[in-house]
Design an enzyme around this catalytic site. Structure first.
Site, PDB file in Angstrom:
ATOM      1  N   MET A   1       0.851  -1.184   0.000  1.00 25.28           N
ATOM      2  CA  MET A   1       0.000   0.000   0.000  1.00 25.28           C
ATOM      3  C   MET A   1       0.891   1.240   0.000  1.00 25.28           C
ATOM      4  SD  MET A   1      -2.888  -1.619   0.148  1.00 25.28           S
ATOM      5  CE  MET A   1      -3.996  -0.245   0.247  1.00 25.28           C
ATOM      6  N   CYS A   2       0.576   2.167  -0.903  1.00 26.92           N
ATOM      7  CA  CYS A   2       1.394   3.365  -1.021  1.00 26.92           C
ATOM      8  C   CYS A   2       0.502   4.560  -1.321  1.00 26.92           C
ATOM      9  CB  CYS A   2       2.444   3.170  -2.104  1.00 26.92           C
ATOM     10  SG  CYS A   2       1.713   2.731  -3.679  1.00 26.92           S
ATOM     11  N   ALA A   3       1.108   5.665  -1.672  1.00 26.07           N
ATOM     12  CA  ALA A   3       0.338   6.881  -1.935  1.00 26.07           C
ATOM     13  C   ALA A   3      -0.425   6.772  -3.260  1.00 26.07           C
ATOM     14  CB  ALA A   3       1.240   8.103  -1.921  1.00 26.07           C
TER      15      ALA A   3
ATOM     16  N   ILE B   1      -3.209   3.317  -0.793  1.00 23.80           N
ATOM     17  CA  ILE B   1      -3.757   3.001   0.522  1.00 23.80           C
ATOM     18  C   ILE B   1      -5.216   3.426   0.647  1.00 23.80           C
ATOM     19  CG2 ILE B   1      -2.993   5.112   1.672  1.00 23.80           C
ATOM     20  CD1 ILE B   1      -2.271   2.926   4.032  1.00 23.80           C
TER      21      ILE B   1
END
Length: 101
Positions: A6-8, A39
């Site tokens: 999960m990232c930006a 995310i």
């Protein structure tokens, strides 16, 4: 095992996903599925994955993510900034595998 990073926005993390997949294939982890998503979409994917790895850039969302992930009885951790910065697929995959032991 299904791992979700999960990232930006999913862009920089896709490089890490590719390195993780390469390491997994070279070392016989043929049943591992690794993907990345923003995310913000966690609630859409929480039922579909076994382990969640948060990129260091979204650590500020950890409390929110923890509630969602743990409510489903699943595991997560934040990728250390040094591991993420080096795009270390081996260490990141090992981090995910340790969560399921």
């Amino acid at each position: 095992m299904k791992i979700l990073l999960m990232c930006a926005a999913g862009m920089s993390t896709s490089l890490l996903v590719n390195k993780m997949k390469k390491y997994a294939n070279e070392n016989g982890y043929n049943d591992v599925i690794i993907e990345a998503q923003p995310i913000e979409d966690l609630e859409k994917y929480v039922d579909d994955y076994d382990v969640f790895l948060l990129g260091p850039q979204v650590k500020y969302k950890e409390k929110w993510a923890k509630q969602i992930i743990e409510a489903k009885g699943k595991k997560y951790t934040t990728i250390p900034i040094q591991v993420y910065g080096l795009v270390d697929g081996k260490k990141t995959l090992e981090l995910a595998l340790q969560l399921l032991k």
